[in-house]
Design an enzyme around this catalytic site. Structure first.
Site, PDB file in Angstrom:
ATOM      1  CG  HIS A 122     -12.520  10.084  -9.387  1.00 49.69           C
ATOM      2  ND1 HIS A 122     -12.653   9.228  -8.319  1.00 49.69           N
ATOM      3  CD2 HIS A 122     -13.773  10.512  -9.677  1.00 49.69           C
ATOM      4  CE1 HIS A 122     -13.923   9.123  -7.976  1.00 49.69           C
ATOM      5  NE2 HIS A 122     -14.621   9.896  -8.789  1.00 49.69           N
ATOM      6  CB  CYS A 177       4.262   2.960  -5.416  1.00 50.68           C
ATOM      7  SG  CYS A 177       3.717   1.415  -6.155  1.00 50.68           S
ATOM      8  CG  ASN A 192       1.486   8.739  -6.364  1.00 49.05           C
ATOM      9  OD1 ASN A 192       1.971   8.155  -7.337  1.00 49.05           O
ATOM     10  ND2 ASN A 192       0.634   8.147  -5.554  1.00 49.05           N
TER      11      ASN A 192
END
EC number: 2.1.1.45
Length: 264
Positions: free
Chosen positions: A51, A146, A177
């Site tokens: 997405h 994270c 990421n």
């Protein structure tokens, strides 16, 4: 994205089974690195559909310094909803640390503004760093960072970036990421008059959740497709002035999406 599939396969076949905070259970390895030449294509996973809208809007949201999910929701992005409180707040997460790191004397440091200035003025600096890991603020964060720390590096007129990710959800999180920081590197390069170099992803606790194993097998059976090229359609006045419509992934093709539950 053969590097990513090799990474996933390595953890699936050789990782250690461990308990985790969410109670789901994981298979993990400690320490892994991947390098992507951004000149060769934009590093977006093609063995499942991502997405992209969520990736772009999330990065723009970080750069705003925002920590409330309402703006994301207004643009159809719900990836942070599970952690937000009833008012949409997440505490002093990424955007707050990037743009408004508090100092003991009551000031706030805009790490992103400082970073752009440093790259322009002193590209050989070894201090081209942004950290989201603020130990004093972690207890107030709904989810501690994270992807915690990133560094830029300039050589031969090219801008490279390395991310350290202390906790890496390989199936759901890592593809986001990689694409997010690759996009940030392109944006920073444009703003500082440089070409792009490499994006280096470094992970600490790299894990596959036990309830993702079936999806992992499905993805590993697929052949990766050619990488697309990122086009930035205009050059805004600053790193903070980009809009969703400024980005186009030319030639992006992927296999079908693979749904998997998020461990909260």
């Amino acid at each position: 994205m053969k590097q990513y599939l090799d990474f996933m396969r390595h953890v699936y076949e050789h990782g250690t089974d461990k308990a985790d905070r969410t109670g789901t259970g994981t298979r993990s390895v400690f320490g892994y690195q991947m390098r992507f030449d951004l000149r060769a294509g934009f590093p977006v996973v093609t063995t499942k559909k991502l997405h992209l809208k969520s990736i772009i809007y999330e990065l723009l949201w970080f750069l705003q310094g925002s920590t409330n999910v309402r703006w994301l929701q207004e643009h159809g992005v719900t990836i942070w909803d599970e952690w937000a409180d009833e008012n949409g707040e997440l505490g002093p997460v990424y955007g707050s640390q990037w743009r408004s790191w508090p100092t003991p004397d009551g000031r706030h440091i805009d790490q992103i503004t400082d970073l752009v200035a440093q790259i322009r003025a002193n590209p050989d600096s070894r201090r081209l760093i942004v950290s989201a890991w603020n130990v004093a603020d972690i207890p107030r964060m709904k989810l501690p960072p994270c992807h915690a720390f990133f560094q830029f590096y300039v050589a031969d007129g090219r801008l490279s970036c390395q991310l350290y990710q202390r906790s890496a959800d390989i199936f759901l999180g890592v593809p986001f990421n990689i694409a997010s920081y690759a996009l940030l590197t392109h944006m920073m390069a444009q703003q500082t008059g440089l070409e792009v170099g490499d994006f280096v992803w470094t992970g600490g606790d790299c894990h596959l959740y036990n309830n993702h194993f079936e999806q992992v097998q499905t993805q590993l059976a697929r052949e990766p497709l050619a990488l697309p090229q990122l086009k930035i359609l205009r050059k805004p006045d600053s790193i903070f002035d980009y809009r969703y419509e400024d980005f186009e992934l030319a030639g992006y093709q992927s296999h079908a999406a693979i749904k998997a539950p998020v461990a909260v």
